[in-house]
Write a protein that holds these residues in place. Sequence first.
Motif, PDB file in Angstrom:
ATOM      1  N   VAL A  84       0.839  -1.206   0.000  1.00  0.00           N
ATOM      2  CA  VAL A  84       0.000   0.000   0.000  1.00  0.00           C
ATOM      3  C   VAL A  84       0.872   1.254   0.000  1.00  0.00           C
ATOM      4  CG1 VAL A  84      -1.703   1.347   1.296  1.00  0.00           C
ATOM      5  CG2 VAL A  84      -2.000  -1.122   1.058  1.00  0.00           C
ATOM      6  N   MET A  88       0.953   3.728  -3.190  1.00  0.00           N
ATOM      7  CA  MET A  88       0.514   5.128  -3.077  1.00  0.00           C
ATOM      8  C   MET A  88       1.635   6.082  -3.465  1.00  0.00           C
ATOM      9  SD  MET A  88      -2.608   5.150  -2.363  1.00  0.00           S
ATOM     10  CE  MET A  88      -3.779   3.906  -1.845  1.00  0.00           C
ATOM     11  N   ARG A  91       1.859   6.112  -7.175  1.00  0.00           N
ATOM     12  CA  ARG A  91       0.736   6.872  -7.734  1.00  0.00           C
ATOM     13  C   ARG A  91       1.018   8.369  -7.636  1.00  0.00           C
ATOM     14  NH1 ARG A  91      -4.272   5.058  -8.795  1.00  0.00           N
ATOM     15  NH2 ARG A  91      -5.185   6.983  -7.998  1.00  0.00           N
ATOM     16  N   ALA A  98      -3.677  10.412  -4.668  1.00  0.00           N
ATOM     17  CA  ALA A  98      -3.986   9.460  -3.601  1.00  0.00           C
ATOM     18  C   ALA A  98      -4.845  10.176  -2.558  1.00  0.00           C
ATOM     19  CB  ALA A  98      -2.705   8.915  -2.984  1.00  0.00           C
ATOM     20  N   VAL A 103      -6.899   6.087  -0.060  1.00  0.00           N
ATOM     21  CA  VAL A 103      -5.867   5.467   0.771  1.00  0.00           C
ATOM     22  C   VAL A 103      -6.523   4.566   1.813  1.00  0.00           C
ATOM     23  CG1 VAL A 103      -4.020   5.897   2.444  1.00  0.00           C
ATOM     24  CG2 VAL A 103      -4.217   7.338   0.399  1.00  0.00           C
ATOM     25  N   THR A 107      -6.101   0.566   1.783  1.00  0.00           N
ATOM     26  CA  THR A 107      -5.456  -0.045   2.947  1.00  0.00           C
ATOM     27  C   THR A 107      -6.297  -1.191   3.492  1.00  0.00           C
ATOM     28  OG1 THR A 107      -4.351   2.029   3.497  1.00  0.00           O
ATOM     29  CG2 THR A 107      -4.549   0.397   5.264  1.00  0.00           C
TER      30      THR A 107
END
Length: 132
Positions: A84, A88, A91, A98, A103, A107
Amino acid sequence: MTAQLSPSPKPLTVALAFACDAALLLVFAGLGRSSHARDASVWGLFETAWPFLAGLAIMWLVTRAHRRPLAVLRTGVPLWIGTVALGMALRLLTGSGAALAFVMVATITVAVFLLGWRAIAALVLRLRRRAG
């Protein structure tokens, strides 16, 4: 829960564990795309999934997940958090953004996916040992 098939897992177990992780990340990306009415193309799916797939691959190397691919705590938790976080970060670095809601959803979803199948595998292995 740190169930393992053997002290040194078979190559097939390692390959299937990685494939399961990657497939679940593709499901995550596909679900996200469909919930936002994005095109259902292979390229679109890859465009959404690649940061998380890259994060997963990096985390498999960093955590040496091949040593204990089915372990929930020692392997699954670091894979989840790292996948994760790196997903992120990638990204953001590529301008995809994000948002906080994304998020949070990512997650939770990635935790359910990467930890969930390992917990199920641990339970099945434990039940098999008791029965055997």
